[in-house]
Design an enzyme around this catalytic site. Sequence first.
Site, PDB file in Angstrom:
ATOM      1  N   HIS A 127       0.836  -1.197   0.000  1.00 47.36           N
ATOM      2  CA  HIS A 127       0.000   0.000   0.000  1.00 47.36           C
ATOM      3  C   HIS A 127       0.873   1.251   0.000  1.00 47.36           C
ATOM      4  CE1 HIS A 127      -3.091  -2.866   1.327  1.00 47.36           C
ATOM      5  NE2 HIS A 127      -3.966  -1.984   0.884  1.00 47.36           N
ATOM      6  N   LYS A 131      -0.312   4.781   4.567  1.00 50.83           N
ATOM      7  CA  LYS A 131      -1.177   3.829   5.280  1.00 50.83           C
ATOM      8  C   LYS A 131      -0.526   3.442   6.603  1.00 50.83           C
ATOM      9  CE  LYS A 131      -3.872  -0.427   4.711  1.00 50.83           C
ATOM     10  NZ  LYS A 131      -5.121   0.248   5.161  1.00 50.83           N
TER      11      LYS A 131
END
Length: 216
Positions: A127, A131
């Site tokens: 990600h 995040k």
Amino acid sequence: MKYGIVGYSGRMGQEIQKVFSEKGHELVLKVDVNGKEIKDSPDVIVDFSSADALPETVDLCRKYKSALVLGTTALKEEHFEMLRELSKEVPVVQSYNFSIGINVLKRFLSELSKVLSDWDVEIVEAHHRFKKDAPSGTAILLKNALGKEVPIHSLRIGGIPGDHVIVFGNVGETIEIKHRAISRTVFAIGALKAAEFLVGREPGFYSFEEIVFGGE
């Protein structure tokens, strides 16, 4: 449909507003770090912000009798208890991933894991650098679908919306299954599907998977 967004100024909040508005739905409640803006009572509130915001979101749902679509990750048992209590009063759907593809993959993995029960299996997820939680809620969702403890490897790099690779291995062969979210739009589309499903429903705790598969 009148809707509200918690975390309006965030990346997902903006994407949700764009997708919902394109379908003609009316934004009547905005909540972010700068405060609240309320025009009318929302039929549904959508929250993809943070677990810390959940108590306020629950209070808003109770106040306006709004359904709740929750895409927040890193939830603890205390948060799920709040959701269970709220679901006695209004319809609620919670998922760590509102991609239709991920929910199809989840069901596929639960069946594949039975057939390949003696194979090694690991998950790799990647990600964007912003995040905070690792492993991702989606990786945990997929691990649970496999029905056993498996290693999860997490990468936080660049601007990746979400990559998940499940690798099965046996002597002489491997199977790799990959899901890639190209943009955050897929999650907003899923949230819209969930919101439209919930409006007018009886109170209860619904899963996004049952929405995707039509209540199977």
